[in-house]
Scaffold this motif. Structure first.
Motif, mmCIF file in Angstrom:
data_model
loop_
_atom_site.group_PDB
_atom_site.id
_atom_site.type_symbol
_atom_site.label_atom_id
_atom_site.label_comp_id
_atom_site.label_asym_id
_atom_site.label_seq_id
_atom_site.Cartn_x
_atom_site.Cartn_y
_atom_site.Cartn_z
ATOM 1 N N MET A 1 11.183 17.814 -1.272
ATOM 2 C CA MET A 1 12.339 17.437 -2.276
ATOM 3 C C MET A 1 12.797 18.649 -2.703
ATOM 4 S SD MET A 1 12.131 15.138 -5.757
ATOM 5 C CE MET A 1 11.287 13.532 -4.537
ATOM 6 N N LYS A 2 14.149 18.501 -3.307
ATOM 7 C CA LYS A 2 14.713 19.818 -3.699
ATOM 8 C C LYS A 2 15.260 19.471 -5.182
ATOM 9 C CE LYS A 2 14.725 21.457 0.417
ATOM 10 N NZ LYS A 2 13.871 22.389 0.786
ATOM 11 N N GLU A 3 15.397 20.712 -5.886
ATOM 12 C CA GLU A 3 15.837 20.375 -7.245
ATOM 13 C C GLU A 3 16.977 19.560 -7.628
ATOM 14 O OE1 GLU A 3 16.627 23.585 -10.998
ATOM 15 O OE2 GLU A 3 17.140 24.242 -9.009
ATOM 16 N N LYS A 4 18.127 19.640 -6.824
ATOM 17 C CA LYS A 4 19.348 18.749 -7.090
ATOM 18 C C LYS A 4 18.942 17.353 -6.960
ATOM 19 C CE LYS A 4 20.918 18.821 -2.217
ATOM 20 N NZ LYS A 4 21.906 19.041 -1.214
ATOM 21 N N GLU A 5 17.898 16.948 -6.240
ATOM 22 C CA GLU A 5 17.457 15.737 -6.173
ATOM 23 C C GLU A 5 16.695 15.151 -7.340
ATOM 24 O OE1 GLU A 5 16.855 14.981 -1.460
ATOM 25 O OE2 GLU A 5 15.305 16.243 -2.457
ATOM 26 N N LEU B 1 17.165 16.698 -10.254
ATOM 27 C CA LEU B 1 18.139 16.597 -11.546
ATOM 28 C C LEU B 1 18.963 15.381 -11.521
ATOM 29 C CD1 LEU B 1 19.300 20.115 -11.308
ATOM 30 C CD2 LEU B 1 17.740 19.248 -12.977
ATOM 31 N N SER B 2 19.425 14.767 -10.377
ATOM 32 C CA SER B 2 20.133 13.548 -10.257
ATOM 33 C C SER B 2 19.043 12.513 -10.806
ATOM 34 C CB SER B 2 20.334 13.369 -8.602
ATOM 35 O OG SER B 2 21.022 11.969 -8.418
ATOM 36 N N PHE B 3 18.055 12.560 -10.539
ATOM 37 C CA PHE B 3 16.957 11.412 -10.982
ATOM 38 C C PHE B 3 16.823 11.365 -12.393
ATOM 39 C CE2 PHE B 3 14.526 11.788 -6.696
ATOM 40 C CZ PHE B 3 15.229 10.715 -5.906
ATOM 41 N N ARG B 4 16.827 12.793 -12.967
ATOM 42 C CA ARG B 4 16.725 13.221 -14.394
ATOM 43 C C ARG B 4 17.969 12.430 -15.155
ATOM 44 N NH1 ARG B 4 15.868 18.878 -16.560
ATOM 45 N NH2 ARG B 4 18.393 18.869 -16.212
ATOM 46 N N LYS C 1 7.173 16.416 -10.356
ATOM 47 C CA LYS C 1 8.063 16.279 -11.366
ATOM 48 C C LYS C 1 9.066 14.910 -11.248
ATOM 49 C CE LYS C 1 10.499 19.427 -13.333
ATOM 50 N NZ LYS C 1 11.244 20.897 -13.805
ATOM 51 N N THR C 2 9.160 14.507 -10.258
ATOM 52 C CA THR C 2 9.940 13.114 -10.035
ATOM 53 C C THR C 2 9.007 12.082 -10.552
ATOM 54 O OG1 THR C 2 11.432 14.093 -8.196
ATOM 55 C CG2 THR C 2 11.082 11.694 -8.504
#
Length: 262
Positions: free
Chosen positions: A1-5, A7-10, A63-64
């Motif tokens: 999983m990438k950071e941008k994913e 951040l989108s979840f956040r 983190k997700t």
């Protein structure tokens, strides 16, 4: 999983949580409590994954999971006005259903979706069951440790203000009497994760939380518990007598043995 994913979840998380904001002071207080808790559990998950030197894919996966582990709490407090699963419904299973219904993580790889949902489903079980693979087990352990760390913070912060600002949701509607179960003391002295079947008072619940130390999976978690003095702070909220003092000494020795080999 990438950071941008992540951040989108956040972003989705904060939009979802804000839909529960209300003029009802009790619900609003507890929605904000769980919103802050979820963000801090993300921070704890980061500390653990970095201490374990895991790859970025696992960092953002952890983190997700942390972000969404209590997503069921918001509907729970809004609908039932309690955080007691026994008086409402299992908040972990409720959270899994919400993520599925809202298709929040449907864009991820199947493996990542399964890990996220399995970790959330099992984050609040008494004892972690056998799991299908090592990576799933790893993430189940990370969220359980990260969650416990912040529950310790929430509780010890609450002890400071409880007399002036009691929150029945945090007390789980238990009586705040001086009694406590000797069976729970024995659980701790035998390195057992204490069963909630003996919980009848706030003191009993705090004893079960002390026993969480035996269900922590990473050295970093134990180090943070000791560094932040959570054991000492929880003990301070219990009756001050010889039995409780013995428990504190025992748990401090247990942590020292793990962290320093002494």
């Amino acid at each position: 999983m990438k950071e941008k994913e992540f951040l989108s979840f956040r972003d989705w998380f904060h939009r979802y949580v804000s839909s529960f904001y209300t003029d009802d002071d009790f619900i609003q207080q507890n929605v904000m409590l769980k919103e802050g808790h979820s963000i801090r559990v993300c921070d704890n998950a980061s500390l653990i994954t970095k201490a374990e030197k895991l790859a970025d894919d696992d960092l953002y996966l952890a983190k997700t999971i942390a972000l969404f582990h209590d997503i069921g709490r918001f509907e729970q407090i809004n609908k039932y006005r309690t955080f007691r699963d026994t008086d409402s419904e299992n908040h972990a299973l409720l959270g899994v259903n919400i993520l599925k219904t809202e298709e929040v993580i449907s864009g991820l790889k199947d493996e990542e979706q399964k890990i996220i949902l399995t970790a959330i489903r099992n984050h609040n079980v008494h004892i972690l069951p056998s799991l299908p693979d090592r990576r799933t087990l790893l993430h189940c352990k990370i969220i359980r440790d990260a969650d416990k760390l912040d529950i310790y913070k929430v509780l010890t912060d609450y002890f400071i203000v409880k007399a002036d600002s009691p929150n029945p949701a945090l007390d789980l509607e238990l009586p705040d009497s001086s009694e406590y179960s000797r069976d729970l003391l024995q659980d701790i002295l035998n390195n057992r994760v204490a069963s909630t079947k003996n919980v009848k008072t706030c003191n009993d619940m705090n004893l079960t939380r002390l026993a969480w130390i035996f269900d922590m999976n990473f050295i970093e978690t134990i180090r943070l518990v000791r560094e932040r003095d959570y054991i000492g702070k929880i003990v301070t909220a219990l009756p001050q007598n010889y039995e409780i003092a013995e428990i504190r000494i025992y748990l401090e020795k247990y942590m020292n043995t793990i962290l320093e080999g002494r």
